[in-house]
Design a protein around this motif. Structure first.
Motif, mmCIF file in Angstrom:
data_model
loop_
_atom_site.group_PDB
_atom_site.id
_atom_site.type_symbol
_atom_site.label_atom_id
_atom_site.label_comp_id
_atom_site.label_asym_id
_atom_site.label_seq_id
_atom_site.Cartn_x
_atom_site.Cartn_y
_atom_site.Cartn_z
ATOM 1 N N LEU A 1 35.582 49.803 28.822
ATOM 2 C CA LEU A 1 35.702 48.968 30.020
ATOM 3 C C LEU A 1 37.061 49.151 30.703
ATOM 4 C CD1 LEU A 1 34.031 46.857 31.547
ATOM 5 C CD2 LEU A 1 35.043 45.099 30.081
ATOM 6 N N ILE A 2 38.082 49.417 29.915
ATOM 7 C CA ILE A 2 39.431 49.579 30.466
ATOM 8 C C ILE A 2 39.455 50.646 31.557
ATOM 9 C CG2 ILE A 2 41.776 50.402 29.911
ATOM 10 C CD1 ILE A 2 41.423 49.038 27.153
ATOM 11 N N TYR A 3 38.792 51.770 31.292
ATOM 12 C CA TYR A 3 38.786 52.873 32.268
ATOM 13 C C TYR A 3 38.226 52.413 33.609
ATOM 14 C CZ TYR A 3 37.278 57.040 34.754
ATOM 15 O OH TYR A 3 37.065 57.978 35.722
ATOM 16 N N TYR A 4 37.116 51.695 33.575
ATOM 17 C CA TYR A 4 36.437 51.300 34.817
ATOM 18 C C TYR A 4 37.231 50.238 35.581
ATOM 19 C CZ TYR A 4 32.506 53.873 32.868
ATOM 20 O OH TYR A 4 31.716 54.858 32.359
ATOM 21 N N ILE A 5 37.865 49.330 34.864
ATOM 22 C CA ILE A 5 38.683 48.312 35.535
ATOM 23 C C ILE A 5 39.860 48.976 36.258
ATOM 24 C CG2 ILE A 5 40.170 46.296 35.194
ATOM 25 C CD1 ILE A 5 38.412 45.566 32.772
ATOM 26 N N GLU A 6 40.495 49.921 35.547
ATOM 27 C CA GLU A 6 41.649 50.603 36.146
ATOM 28 C C GLU A 6 41.225 51.505 37.298
ATOM 29 O OE1 GLU A 6 43.429 52.611 32.808
ATOM 30 O OE2 GLU A 6 44.879 50.989 32.472
ATOM 31 N N ASP A 7 40.146 52.277 37.088
ATOM 32 C CA ASP A 7 39.743 53.248 38.091
ATOM 33 C C ASP A 7 39.241 52.577 39.371
ATOM 34 O OD1 ASP A 7 39.138 56.261 38.518
ATOM 35 O OD2 ASP A 7 37.302 55.263 39.166
ATOM 36 N N SER A 8 38.485 51.499 39.239
ATOM 37 C CA SER A 8 37.899 50.846 40.418
ATOM 38 C C SER A 8 38.880 49.943 41.145
ATOM 39 C CB SER A 8 36.683 50.019 40.009
ATOM 40 O OG SER A 8 37.060 48.917 39.195
ATOM 41 N N GLU A 9 40.000 49.569 40.461
ATOM 42 C CA GLU A 9 41.007 48.678 41.041
ATOM 43 C C GLU A 9 40.349 47.381 41.552
ATOM 44 O OE1 GLU A 9 44.317 51.851 42.704
ATOM 45 O OE2 GLU A 9 42.518 51.532 43.944
ATOM 46 N N SER A 10 39.467 46.843 40.714
ATOM 47 C CA SER A 10 38.726 45.636 41.101
ATOM 48 C C SER A 10 39.596 44.393 41.004
ATOM 49 C CB SER A 10 37.493 45.472 40.202
ATOM 50 O OG SER A 10 36.567 46.510 40.443
ATOM 51 N N SER A 11 39.243 43.414 41.838
ATOM 52 C CA SER A 11 40.040 42.179 41.873
ATOM 53 C C SER A 11 39.399 41.043 41.093
ATOM 54 C CB SER A 11 40.245 41.744 43.331
ATOM 55 O OG SER A 11 38.989 41.499 43.954
ATOM 56 N N CYS A 12 38.145 41.216 40.670
ATOM 57 C CA CYS A 12 37.487 40.169 39.882
ATOM 58 C C CYS A 12 36.355 40.790 39.069
ATOM 59 C CB CYS A 12 36.951 39.054 40.775
ATOM 60 S SG CYS A 12 35.611 39.584 41.866
ATOM 61 N N ILE A 13 35.899 40.038 38.064
ATOM 62 C CA ILE A 13 34.800 40.494 37.199
ATOM 63 C C ILE A 13 33.818 39.350 36.992
ATOM 64 C CG2 ILE A 13 34.153 41.405 34.933
ATOM 65 C CD1 ILE A 13 36.945 42.569 34.669
ATOM 66 N N PHE A 14 32.569 39.569 37.376
ATOM 67 C CA PHE A 14 31.485 38.648 37.023
ATOM 68 C C PHE A 14 30.887 39.121 35.702
ATOM 69 C CE2 PHE A 14 31.666 37.935 41.591
ATOM 70 C CZ PHE A 14 31.409 36.567 41.715
ATOM 71 N N THR A 15 30.836 38.245 34.719
ATOM 72 C CA THR A 15 30.290 38.632 33.426
ATOM 73 C C THR A 15 29.536 37.460 32.808
ATOM 74 O OG1 THR A 15 30.823 39.713 31.317
ATOM 75 C CG2 THR A 15 32.333 37.990 32.061
ATOM 76 N N SER A 16 28.924 37.714 31.664
ATOM 77 C CA SER A 16 28.131 36.681 30.989
ATOM 78 C C SER A 16 28.845 36.228 29.721
ATOM 79 C CB SER A 16 26.753 37.252 30.619
ATOM 80 O OG SER A 16 26.899 38.345 29.737
ATOM 81 N N LYS A 17 28.360 35.138 29.170
ATOM 82 C CA LYS A 17 28.926 34.622 27.927
ATOM 83 C C LYS A 17 28.819 35.674 26.821
ATOM 84 C CE LYS A 17 26.812 31.074 26.158
ATOM 85 N NZ LYS A 17 26.340 29.663 25.989
ATOM 86 N N GLN A 18 27.755 36.470 26.894
ATOM 87 C CA GLN A 18 27.515 37.520 25.910
ATOM 88 C C GLN A 18 28.573 38.619 25.969
ATOM 89 O OE1 GLN A 18 23.364 38.923 25.538
ATOM 90 N NE2 GLN A 18 24.131 41.002 25.734
ATOM 91 N N ASN A 19 29.138 38.869 27.164
ATOM 92 C CA ASN A 19 30.051 40.002 27.348
ATOM 93 C C ASN A 19 31.505 39.621 27.598
ATOM 94 O OD1 ASN A 19 27.778 41.589 27.133
ATOM 95 N ND2 ASN A 19 28.187 42.799 28.957
ATOM 96 N N VAL A 20 31.778 38.329 27.750
ATOM 97 C CA VAL A 20 33.127 37.927 28.172
ATOM 98 C C VAL A 20 34.201 38.307 27.155
ATOM 99 C CG1 VAL A 20 32.983 35.578 27.220
ATOM 100 C CG2 VAL A 20 34.481 36.050 29.187
#
Length: 822
Positions: A79-98
């Motif tokens: 997940l680290i790669y995608y957060i860094e590469d996309s330069e996203s400002s927020c993440i929607f996730t579920s209790k299962q993945n948080v």
């Protein structure tokens, strides 16, 4: 434009709960309010398929921002790669993945907004009556970013504008593919463009209903079809292949159903076919309009068979970079084997090397932060190079293979592995998965068998069955450069993408991994395992692992299995039964079985002389009239068409039984042997043959009246040995082709040592005979022999006295080989 609006009906069904369009709009707007995003910002969606996935997606669109949809199975490190590469400002996730999200952010030392969708309370969120809609992004806006699978490098973010998506929607509208009455079953993960649009965004835009399954299983899928009256579903070829196999197994299990299916093939009316196979349609709930296939090429025969059942599979073709479609099959215009018609507004041409090129409104804006990679994919004239090979015929696109997957031989010949795999897989249910690849300069089939089917059919010699019963059928029809010369069997699934595509570049690594010694495995600590391990190590002269497969890893053949079963009876009192090996195929499992089933009823260790002295229920044929008839009918053909010459008959001992042992060149061999052997010998010579070759009609009659003894050699070698011994004890001769199969290239195969055991233990001489020229006259795969010269020669008898089994085998084979290959 208003993209999602109030339809006053159910929009989504999940976990038994019906969610209205009004609720979808309210929840999407509520989700949007939880984030601070500017147009063009990126927000990650990282969760399993569920309604909240679409609320998050539409909520991001409300901000004119970019939805970045990620695979819900990514680990925190990935997940680290995608957060860094996309330069996203927020993440929607579920209790299962948080937890993965928090761990990734902690490792990165980064803090961004994380929204756990299970914790959002939107029931009291109020949407004004004049705002009951979700607006679409502007056409030129990049509104979606999805990542390629990264099979040849790091995954790249594909930037798709809303217009890229819109041209796909407009193309489908032309054919009325989506209607408000649709109930769409959403199975595939929505981080892929194909299911995201086809099972999510477009059904909502058209007023349909989406069904999400909380638990994914074949039974849950069928239950959903029944309960919710599903009208369409998007799937990958692997899903349709599995369904096809199950349906066709039932159809082919009875003569009546097979005849009805053949009749339906001739009726070119979809409604009539639906009525004929009403029960099949009822299994799918009775409301199915069509199925959709994409992600990779669907075997044309599968599409054709479904069409015969009255079920249309509309196949599409495209890629993430084309949002996703380039072509699509309209309903009622199915052409099995094709990927459909080019979508309106899209240009397609076939390049000089056969590659499919596309240009138009569906082509991506580029790879995020990768202008050089973008330039490699989209040329300066705007043509996107798909990497796929194909052709266009009568307005339909045919995809023939993947450019990078094509196998280029040293002689310059090209091989499409998919075509070979589909041909073989379409003709057997013993193979679960396979990949054809060139390994060590040899065309190799890497096979993951259907182990359950192998257990059901009580097959103990897996590799031999696959090699001669399946791969050889393909080889007999294939040109020389396309023949499969080696098979490798693996005990785990082949590496695949989430959409079921085999990751071919990883297959050699899988084989290498399987060949390495198994490390860090704790060996069982009980007596039965230690004794069995010691026996197997001495038998095969190799180190034994508890997870080693008796046949696939240790190489136990049918004769080894007979010896193993006898050893288990003598050492542990376990009653011999082939099913024991089938159901307990590894060393550890077999040891566990022995531990739980041993008894005091032990016998002496295997003594071949005593073993062969056991009587069988087999009765020798009392009539050999067919020998006379065959010898008479073939006499002229063997004199003037296939000119057979014989020498060495004087080497056959008189007035005592012998074992005739010969090389196996063609289907003519047995007839040639019968043609040259004087009748005084022939009428007293018996052959042990496989039941399956003589199970029906005239072949069954032929066996019963021509000294052929039928046993199931594949499943009971012990019975075959004891039957052979009975023939020799009765003073009759035995005819054996110990290679076990016909030569496929003219060269002799190894001899199996069963005849040597019979010779030594019963003190019966072996008469080797060689056949030369029969392979050239009638090679495997040919239907009619060609005119030719064939020679057969009988050599001096091999006396078993003072010789080992291996020495008897070597002396017999060497005599034949020197003459045949002279």
């Amino acid at each position: 434009m208003n993209f999602i609006k109030e339809y006053n009906k159910t929009a989504i069904i999940y976990d038994g709960k019906e969610i209205s369009y009004r609720d979808v709009i309210r929840n999407a707007k509520c989700f949007s309010e939880t984030i601070q995003m500017n147009p063009g910002d990126r927000g990650i969606i990282y969760m399993e398929n569920r309604p909240e996935f679409l609320y998050s997606f539409l909520g991001i669109w409300e901000k004119r921002a970019i939805a970045v949809c990620l695979d819900a199975t990514l680990t925190s490190d990935e997940l680290i790669y995608y957060i860094e590469d996309s330069e996203s400002s927020c993440i929607f996730t579920s209790k299962q993945n948080v937890s993965n999200v928090n761990l990734a952010l902690e490792k990165m030392g980064k803090s961004i907004k994380v929204i756990v969708v299970d914790e959002l309370q939107c029931d009291n969120y109020v949407v004004k009556e004049n705002e009951q809609f979700i607006k679409a992004p502007e056409k030129e806006d990049v509104s979606l970013m999805l990542y390629t699978s990264g099979t040849t490098g790091k995954p790249k973010g594909v930037m798709l504008t809303f217009d890229n998506i819109l041209v796909n929607v407009e193309g489908l509208d032309k054919y009325n593919m989506f209607i408000p009455e649709d109930v769409v079953l959403a199975l595939l993960p929505m981080h892929h463009i194909f299911p995201l649009l086809g099972s999510g965004v477009i059904p909502l835009a058209k007023g349909g209903t989406i069904v999400f399954l909380k638990e994914i299983s074949s039974q849950a899928m069928l239950d959903a079809f029944q309960k919710y009256k599903v009208t369409m579903m998007i799937g990958v070829p692997r899903l349709w292949e599995m369904l096809h196999k199950k349906i066709m197994e039932k159809i082919n299990s009875g003569k009546i159903t097979k005849s009805i299916f053949k009749l339906a093939q001739k009726i070119n009316n979809i409604n009539t076919r639906k009525k004929i196979f009403k029960k099949v349609h009822e299994t799918f709930g009775g409301n199915l309009r069509f199925l959709v296939s994409g992600g990779s090429k669907l075997d044309g025969q599968i599409s054709k068979d479904f069409l015969t059942l009255g079920i249309q599979i509309c196949e599409g073709y495209g890629m993430t970079e084309t949002a996703p479609m380039i072509s699509f099959t309209p309903i009622n215009e199915i052409v099995p084997g094709s990927a459909g018609k080019i979508l309106p507004g899209i240009e397609v041409k076939i390049d000089s090397d056969g590659e499919i090129l596309a240009r138009g409104r569906n082509v991506m804006a580029g790879y995020y932060k990768r202008p050089e990679e973008t330039a490699k994919t989209i040329d300066n004239e705007g043509w996107l190079h798909t990497g796929d090979l194909g052709n266009i015929e009568n307005g339909y696109l045919y995809v023939t293979g993947r450019k990078k997957e094509m196998i280029v031989l040293s002689n310059g010949k090209n091989i499409n592995p998919v075509e070979i795999e589909q041909w073989i897989m379409g003709r057997t249910d013993l193979i679960q998965e396979m990949a054809v690849s060139e390994i060590d300069s040899v065309l190799t089939a890497v096979i993951y068998p259907n182990f359950q089917k192998i257990i059901d059919e009580n097959i103990t010699n897996i590799k031999e069955t696959l090699k001669w019963g399946i791969i050889d059928k393909y080889n007999s029809k294939a040109p020389n450069y396309k023949k499969i010369l080696n098979i490798e069997i693996v005990q785990e699934e082949l590496p695949k993408t989430k959409l079921g595509k085999i990751r071919r570049f990883m297959v050699p690594g899988l084989l290498q991994k399987n060949k390495q010694d198994v490390q860090d495995i704790i060996e069982p600590d009980f007596e039965e395992y230690r004794i069995l391990k010691d026996y197997l190590e001495k038998l095969k002269n190799k180190k034994i692992s508890p997870v080693a497969h008796l046949e696939l890893d240790l190489g136990l053949d049918s004769l080894d299995i007979v010896e193993l079963m006898s050893y288990m009876e003598s050492e542990f009192g376990v009653k011999p039964d082939d099913a024991i090996i089938v159901n307990n195929p590894t060393v550890e499992k077999l040891a566990e079985y022995i531990k739980n089933n041993k008894s005091a009823n032990r016998f002496e260790k295997l003594n071949w002389k005593e073993y062969l002295s056991k009587d069988t229920d087999i009765t020798l044929p009392t009539s050999n009239i067919a020998l006379h008839i065959i010898k008479f009918l073939l006499w002229l053909s063997f004199k003037i068409y296939i000119r057979v010459s014989c020498s060495g008959l004087e080497n056959i001992p008189k007035n005592k039984p012998v074992i005739f042992v010969g090389n196996h060149q063609s289907l003519l061999d047995g007839f040639i042997f019968g043609h040259v052997l004087p009748f005084r010998y022939l009428q007293n010579s018996y052959t042990v043959a496989k039941v399956k070759h003589f199970s029906k009609g005239y072949m069954k009659f032929l066996a019963a009246h021509s000294n052929v003894i039928l046993v199931d050699i594949n499943k009971n070698l012990g019975e075959m040995l004891q039957t052979s011994a009975k023939i020799l004890r009765n003073g009759k001769n035995l005819v054996i082709f110990p290679e076990g199969a016909r030569t496929r290239d003219g060269k002799m195969l190894d001899f199996k040592k069963t005849f040597a055991i019979l010779s030594k233990e019963l003190d019966v001489e072996v008469v080797p005979f060689g056949i030369k020229g029969a392979y050239e006259a009638f090679p495997t795969g040919k239907t009619i022999p060609r005119p030719s010269k064939v020679q057969i020669k009988f050599f001096n008898a091999v006396k078993p006295e003072g010789k080992t089994y291996d020495e008897i085998v070597k002396e017999s084979r060497d005599e034949i080989k020197q003459w045949v290959e002279k």
